[in-house]
Design an enzyme around this catalytic site. Sequence first.
Site, PDB file in Angstrom:
ATOM      1  N   LYS A  29       0.787  -1.236   0.000  1.00  0.00           N
ATOM      2  CA  LYS A  29       0.000   0.000   0.000  1.00  0.00           C
ATOM      3  C   LYS A  29       0.824   1.294   0.000  1.00  0.00           C
ATOM      4  O   LYS A  29       0.327   2.372   0.334  1.00  0.00           O
ATOM      5  CB  LYS A  29      -1.010   0.065   1.171  1.00  0.00           C
ATOM      6  CG  LYS A  29      -1.849  -1.161   1.363  1.00  0.00           C
ATOM      7  CD  LYS A  29      -2.376  -1.745   0.092  1.00  0.00           C
ATOM      8  CE  LYS A  29      -3.434  -0.894  -0.577  1.00  0.00           C
ATOM      9  NZ  LYS A  29      -3.761  -1.458  -1.931  1.00  0.00           N
ATOM     10  N   TRP A  34       1.361   2.433  -8.681  1.00  0.00           N
ATOM     11  CA  TRP A  34       1.680   3.732  -9.281  1.00  0.00           C
ATOM     12  C   TRP A  34       3.076   3.686  -9.927  1.00  0.00           C
ATOM     13  O   TRP A  34       3.245   3.985 -11.114  1.00  0.00           O
ATOM     14  CB  TRP A  34       1.632   4.782  -8.170  1.00  0.00           C
ATOM     15  CG  TRP A  34       1.588   6.207  -8.602  1.00  0.00           C
ATOM     16  CD1 TRP A  34       1.537   6.677  -9.887  1.00  0.00           C
ATOM     17  CD2 TRP A  34       1.572   7.347  -7.739  1.00  0.00           C
ATOM     18  NE1 TRP A  34       1.493   8.060  -9.861  1.00  0.00           N
ATOM     19  CE2 TRP A  34       1.510   8.487  -8.573  1.00  0.00           C
ATOM     20  CE3 TRP A  34       1.599   7.521  -6.354  1.00  0.00           C
ATOM     21  CZ2 TRP A  34       1.484   9.781  -8.037  1.00  0.00           C
ATOM     22  CZ3 TRP A  34       1.573   8.806  -5.828  1.00  0.00           C
ATOM     23  CH2 TRP A  34       1.511   9.930  -6.661  1.00  0.00           C
ATOM     24  N   HIS A  91       6.836  -7.519  -2.140  1.00  0.00           N
ATOM     25  CA  HIS A  91       6.598  -6.840  -0.859  1.00  0.00           C
ATOM     26  C   HIS A  91       7.525  -7.406   0.213  1.00  0.00           C
ATOM     27  O   HIS A  91       7.359  -7.110   1.397  1.00  0.00           O
ATOM     28  CB  HIS A  91       5.146  -7.031  -0.401  1.00  0.00           C
ATOM     29  CG  HIS A  91       4.142  -6.248  -1.192  1.00  0.00           C
ATOM     30  ND1 HIS A  91       4.352  -4.959  -1.593  1.00  0.00           N
ATOM     31  CD2 HIS A  91       2.897  -6.588  -1.635  1.00  0.00           C
ATOM     32  CE1 HIS A  91       3.283  -4.528  -2.258  1.00  0.00           C
ATOM     33  NE2 HIS A  91       2.399  -5.501  -2.299  1.00  0.00           N
ATOM     34  N   ARG A 113       5.980   4.843   2.176  1.00  0.00           N
ATOM     35  CA  ARG A 113       4.888   5.794   2.440  1.00  0.00           C
ATOM     36  C   ARG A 113       4.796   5.992   3.945  1.00  0.00           C
ATOM     37  O   ARG A 113       5.031   5.034   4.704  1.00  0.00           O
ATOM     38  CB  ARG A 113       3.587   5.193   1.904  1.00  0.00           C
ATOM     39  CG  ARG A 113       2.384   6.093   2.015  1.00  0.00           C
ATOM     40  CD  ARG A 113       1.153   5.420   1.422  1.00  0.00           C
ATOM     41  NE  ARG A 113       0.069   6.366   1.263  1.00  0.00           N
ATOM     42  CZ  ARG A 113      -1.124   6.072   0.773  1.00  0.00           C
ATOM     43  NH1 ARG A 113      -1.383   4.828   0.379  1.00  0.00           N
ATOM     44  NH2 ARG A 113      -2.059   6.983   0.667  1.00  0.00           N
ATOM     45  N   SER A 121      -4.533   2.884   4.507  1.00  0.00           N
ATOM     46  CA  SER A 121      -4.722   2.283   3.191  1.00  0.00           C
ATOM     47  C   SER A 121      -4.767   0.749   3.306  1.00  0.00           C
ATOM     48  O   SER A 121      -5.603   0.090   2.669  1.00  0.00           O
ATOM     49  CB  SER A 121      -3.594   2.725   2.264  1.00  0.00           C
ATOM     50  OG  SER A 121      -3.773   2.208   0.975  1.00  0.00           O
ATOM     51  N   TYR A 177       6.278   8.118  -1.331  1.00  0.00           N
ATOM     52  CA  TYR A 177       4.945   8.365  -1.889  1.00  0.00           C
ATOM     53  C   TYR A 177       4.614   9.863  -1.821  1.00  0.00           C
ATOM     54  O   TYR A 177       4.088  10.446  -2.761  1.00  0.00           O
ATOM     55  CB  TYR A 177       3.927   7.537  -1.093  1.00  0.00           C
ATOM     56  CG  TYR A 177       2.480   7.704  -1.492  1.00  0.00           C
ATOM     57  CD1 TYR A 177       1.902   6.857  -2.433  1.00  0.00           C
ATOM     58  CD2 TYR A 177       1.679   8.686  -0.901  1.00  0.00           C
ATOM     59  CE1 TYR A 177       0.566   6.997  -2.781  1.00  0.00           C
ATOM     60  CE2 TYR A 177       0.349   8.830  -1.252  1.00  0.00           C
ATOM     61  CZ  TYR A 177      -0.212   7.987  -2.189  1.00  0.00           C
ATOM     62  OH  TYR A 177      -1.544   8.131  -2.540  1.00  0.00           O
ATOM     63  N   VAL A 211      -0.466   8.887 -15.334  1.00  0.00           N
ATOM     64  CA  VAL A 211      -0.377   8.221 -14.027  1.00  0.00           C
ATOM     65  C   VAL A 211      -0.992   9.051 -12.901  1.00  0.00           C
ATOM     66  O   VAL A 211      -0.845   8.707 -11.725  1.00  0.00           O
ATOM     67  CB  VAL A 211       1.084   7.818 -13.672  1.00  0.00           C
ATOM     68  CG1 VAL A 211       1.678   6.942 -14.765  1.00  0.00           C
ATOM     69  CG2 VAL A 211       1.971   9.035 -13.401  1.00  0.00           C
ATOM     70  N   ASP A 214      -6.696  10.243 -10.910  1.00  0.00           N
ATOM     71  CA  ASP A 214      -8.008  10.125 -11.560  1.00  0.00           C
ATOM     72  C   ASP A 214      -7.921   9.311 -12.851  1.00  0.00           C
ATOM     73  O   ASP A 214      -8.843   8.562 -13.188  1.00  0.00           O
ATOM     74  CB  ASP A 214      -8.593  11.517 -11.872  1.00  0.00           C
ATOM     75  CG  ASP A 214      -8.948  12.246 -10.592  1.00  0.00           C
ATOM     76  OD1 ASP A 214      -9.073  11.570  -9.540  1.00  0.00           O
ATOM     77  OD2 ASP A 214      -9.091  13.484 -10.630  1.00  0.00           O
ATOM     78  N   MET A 216      -5.622   6.937 -13.492  1.00  0.00           N
ATOM     79  CA  MET A 216      -5.414   5.528 -13.143  1.00  0.00           C
ATOM     80  C   MET A 216      -6.695   4.897 -12.628  1.00  0.00           C
ATOM     81  O   MET A 216      -6.990   3.744 -12.879  1.00  0.00           O
ATOM     82  CB  MET A 216      -4.284   5.392 -12.114  1.00  0.00           C
ATOM     83  CG  MET A 216      -2.897   5.494 -12.760  1.00  0.00           C
ATOM     84  SD  MET A 216      -1.529   5.231 -11.602  1.00  0.00           S
ATOM     85  CE  MET A 216      -1.797   3.555 -11.031  1.00  0.00           C
ATOM     86  N   GLY A 241      -5.883   8.120  -2.641  1.00  0.00           N
ATOM     87  CA  GLY A 241      -4.636   8.622  -3.226  1.00  0.00           C
ATOM     88  C   GLY A 241      -4.189   9.949  -2.647  1.00  0.00           C
ATOM     89  O   GLY A 241      -3.783  10.857  -3.377  1.00  0.00           O
TER      90      GLY A 241
HETATM   91  P1  A3P Z   1      -5.131   4.788  -0.739  1.00  0.00           P
HETATM   92  O1  A3P Z   1      -5.737   3.531  -0.216  1.00  0.00           O
HETATM   93  O2  A3P Z   1      -4.634   5.683   0.360  1.00  0.00           O
HETATM   94  O3  A3P Z   1      -5.993   5.525  -1.706  1.00  0.00           O
HETATM   95  P2  A3P Z   1      -0.281  -0.197  -3.671  1.00  0.00           P
HETATM   96  O4  A3P Z   1      -0.272  -0.044  -5.153  1.00  0.00           O
HETATM   97  O5  A3P Z   1       1.088  -0.286  -3.080  1.00  0.00           O
HETATM   98  O6  A3P Z   1      -1.198  -1.269  -3.237  1.00  0.00           O
HETATM   99  O7  A3P Z   1      -0.820   1.184  -3.070  1.00  0.00           O
HETATM  100  C1  A3P Z   1      -2.155   1.567  -3.217  1.00  0.00           C
HETATM  101  C2  A3P Z   1      -2.308   2.975  -2.704  1.00  0.00           C
HETATM  102  O8  A3P Z   1      -1.671   3.867  -3.633  1.00  0.00           O
HETATM  103  C3  A3P Z   1      -3.767   3.403  -2.601  1.00  0.00           C
HETATM  104  O9  A3P Z   1      -3.791   4.379  -1.553  1.00  0.00           O
HETATM  105  C4  A3P Z   1      -3.970   4.024  -3.977  1.00  0.00           C
HETATM  106  O10 A3P Z   1      -5.078   4.879  -4.065  1.00  0.00           O
HETATM  107  C5  A3P Z   1      -2.655   4.791  -4.104  1.00  0.00           C
HETATM  108  N1  A3P Z   1      -2.358   5.173  -5.482  1.00  0.00           N
HETATM  109  C6  A3P Z   1      -2.295   4.365  -6.567  1.00  0.00           C
HETATM  110  N2  A3P Z   1      -2.061   5.109  -7.664  1.00  0.00           N
HETATM  111  C7  A3P Z   1      -1.979   6.400  -7.267  1.00  0.00           C
HETATM  112  C8  A3P Z   1      -1.784   7.649  -7.951  1.00  0.00           C
HETATM  113  N3  A3P Z   1      -1.643   7.693  -9.253  1.00  0.00           N
HETATM  114  N4  A3P Z   1      -1.748   8.769  -7.202  1.00  0.00           N
HETATM  115  C9  A3P Z   1      -1.908   8.723  -5.867  1.00  0.00           C
HETATM  116  N5  A3P Z   1      -2.114   7.583  -5.158  1.00  0.00           N
HETATM  117  C10 A3P Z   1      -2.150   6.444  -5.869  1.00  0.00           C
END
Ligand code: A3P
Length: 277
Positions: A29, A34, A91, A113, A121, A177, A211, A214, A216, A241
């Site tokens: 998370k 991303w 991970h 993060r 998250s 992050y 990327v 919104d 994604m 996000g």
């Molecule tokens: P949130 O749950 O806080 O929204 P992972 O890919 O490691 O599982 O992480 C997922 C987290 O990264 C989620 O956080 C997701 O929304 C956030 N995330 C993925 N793409 C993102 C982007 N382009 N910008 C910001 N946050 C992003």
Amino acid sequence: MTHYFTNNWENIQNFQARPDDILIATYPKAGTTWVSLILDLLYFGKTAPERQTSIPIEHRVPFLEINIPSMFQGIDMAENLPTSPRLIKTHFPVQFVPKSFWEQNCKVVYVARNAKDNMVSFFHFDRMNMAEPEPGEWNNYFHRFMEGKMVFGSWYDHVNNWWKKKQTYSNIHYMFYEDMIEDTGREIDKLCSFLGLSPSAEEKKQITGGVQFDNMKKNDMVNHCTIPIMDFKISPFMRKGKVGDWKNHFTVAQNEEFEEDYKKKMKDLTLEFRTEI
Ligand code: A3P
């Protein structure tokens, strides 16, 4: 760990990395998807644009240690990748990374993060992902996170031990992050200089736009809507996000307790996180 990550332990540990493999390592998370998309676009966005509309990101960037029979076999997926370089996600805490990655001096991109947002998250992810243990009630989860009783272990150990590894293994790019949220373009530039890539200004602009959260979120090839064990009715994968969502979950008392405990666990003052920007 759960059996989904330990079932195939020996084969995973014996995975044969290639010198040009790129490992994307994170605590769950922290922004794995991303950064995976950014790397995939940097390497293959121009030469193989059809990937973007035909192959879900979890197949473009396989999750090394996952083993869910008839759904995901991470090492098989990684071994069968036709690309060069191969982009591989893990991970694992640093001590579990198969040793061939170090022997081959592979490049590693680590994303971290801040603990509070990471915890929130992870909580929502555990609610919606049927392969994860039930998170239960928030206050218990909050304490479980601080005790490190999480799938993939302690956040504190993860970020610290990867940080330490960077001191002795120079091929790690350690990213945050929060920096990506603050200025995605700047962080892509830093990634490119680590990877030795020089995309055109136009390509960089396209990647930076593609990327954004919104974009994604509505992109079905990256938002994980194709993964049957995730229930978006409970919580979407692309959830908020944001930096600072923890403020909507932590009580004042929890925040005080967390801060007190954090100081004890995070002794290395060179590793600093931002919980707001
Ligand atoms: P949130 O749950 O806080 O929204 P992972 O890919 O490691 O599982 O992480 C997922 C987290 O990264 C989620 O956080 C997701 O929304 C956030 N995330 C993925 N793409 C993102 C982007 N382009 N910008 C910001 N946050 C992003």
